[in-house]
Design an enzyme around this catalytic site. Sequence first.
Site, short mmCIF file in Angstrom:
data_model
loop_
_atom_site.label_atom_id
_atom_site.label_comp_id
_atom_site.label_asym_id
_atom_site.label_seq_id
_atom_site.Cartn_x
_atom_site.Cartn_y
_atom_site.Cartn_z
N TYR A 280 7.03 14.95 -8.22
CA TYR A 280 7.62 13.69 -7.76
C TYR A 280 8.52 13.10 -8.84
CZ TYR A 280 7.76 8.83 -6.10
OH TYR A 280 8.16 7.58 -5.69
N LYS B 289 12.66 12.38 -8.75
CA LYS B 289 13.21 11.05 -8.97
C LYS B 289 14.13 11.00 -10.19
CE LYS B 289 11.34 9.02 -5.43
NZ LYS B 289 12.18 8.49 -4.33
N SER C 61 1.92 0.18 0.24
CA SER C 61 2.50 1.06 1.26
C SER C 61 1.58 2.27 1.44
CB SER C 61 3.90 1.53 0.85
OG SER C 61 3.83 2.46 -0.21
#
Length: 338
Positions: free
Chosen positions: A203, A207, A239
Amino acid sequence: MSWELLLWLLALCALILPLVQLLRFLRADADLTLLWAEWQGRRPEWELTDMVVWVTGASSGIGEELAFQLSKLGVSLVLSARRAQELERVKRRCLENGNLKEKDILVLPLDLTDTSSHEAATKAVLQEFGKIDILVNNGGRSQRSLVLETNLDVFKELINLNYIGTVSLTKCVLPHMIERKQGKIVTVNSIAGIASVSLSSGYCASKHALRGFFNALHSELGQYPGITFCNVYPGPVQSDIVKNAFTEEVTKSMRNNIDQSYKMPTSRCVRLMLISMANDLKEVWISDHPVLLGAYIWQYMPTWAAWLNCKLGKERIQNFKNNLDPDLPYKFLKAKKD
């Protein structure tokens, strides 16, 4: 006024101003430039009306809340994600505001990894609304797994979804913006695109790639001052991003519910995003402490940041192996701050 008094006042100001800035920083939930824009800058209600805004990853989390708040501004919305049913739910929520009608919202299911479909999707938006004023690159997934235990396919999927998919869609929309000589490209990155953390190596890589790409793209399009770029770096936000995160296998996601009370409310994050868009800020960091402080340390003191990251990383990994929330160290530090 004597010179002695003037010098004394200047010295006093020199002491007070840094103290004021320090107090502001300790209370901050974003970088100080963004907070200044919130206080003194242009309002989204003035700058973002009557626009066509295309939001990817609009079926939940930041994307859903962004669509909801944009609907209050009277913009035309294009909602994209893979889950058509969830997009319809978001559309109904936006229509409840009363500021938009059915014709103002286009539900356009889209798989970012299916790059062959992006050109047709872009044409569909232009056919529906005639223009694209703002593209919000928000789609993507996170990861929670150790490098040595993670299948290589997970890293490929993260790069294809978070990076390649975003680049592909941006390349499809840009020719239209160049033709009009105006437009905004907003990319929702992550503090993980600045400060790498354990359990999220793939991840973080995706990014960091986005940060490099959009900074380079911005410099290439310098001859088009009407086309602006805003790179948004949120920290922990309420979230489903962790719940839906990849694990060691592509077919497995976290799926466990964790406490999110210590994370920033999604509504606050999105409000700050809208302010950054209205003021054409190039890069904004949105997070509570201690993650915000960590981003500054990574930016200005990388050697110390690496040491601190290893220290916190050990605890994150141990919590992960014990089926606890890996972010418990940050939760504890935030609780002490509060």
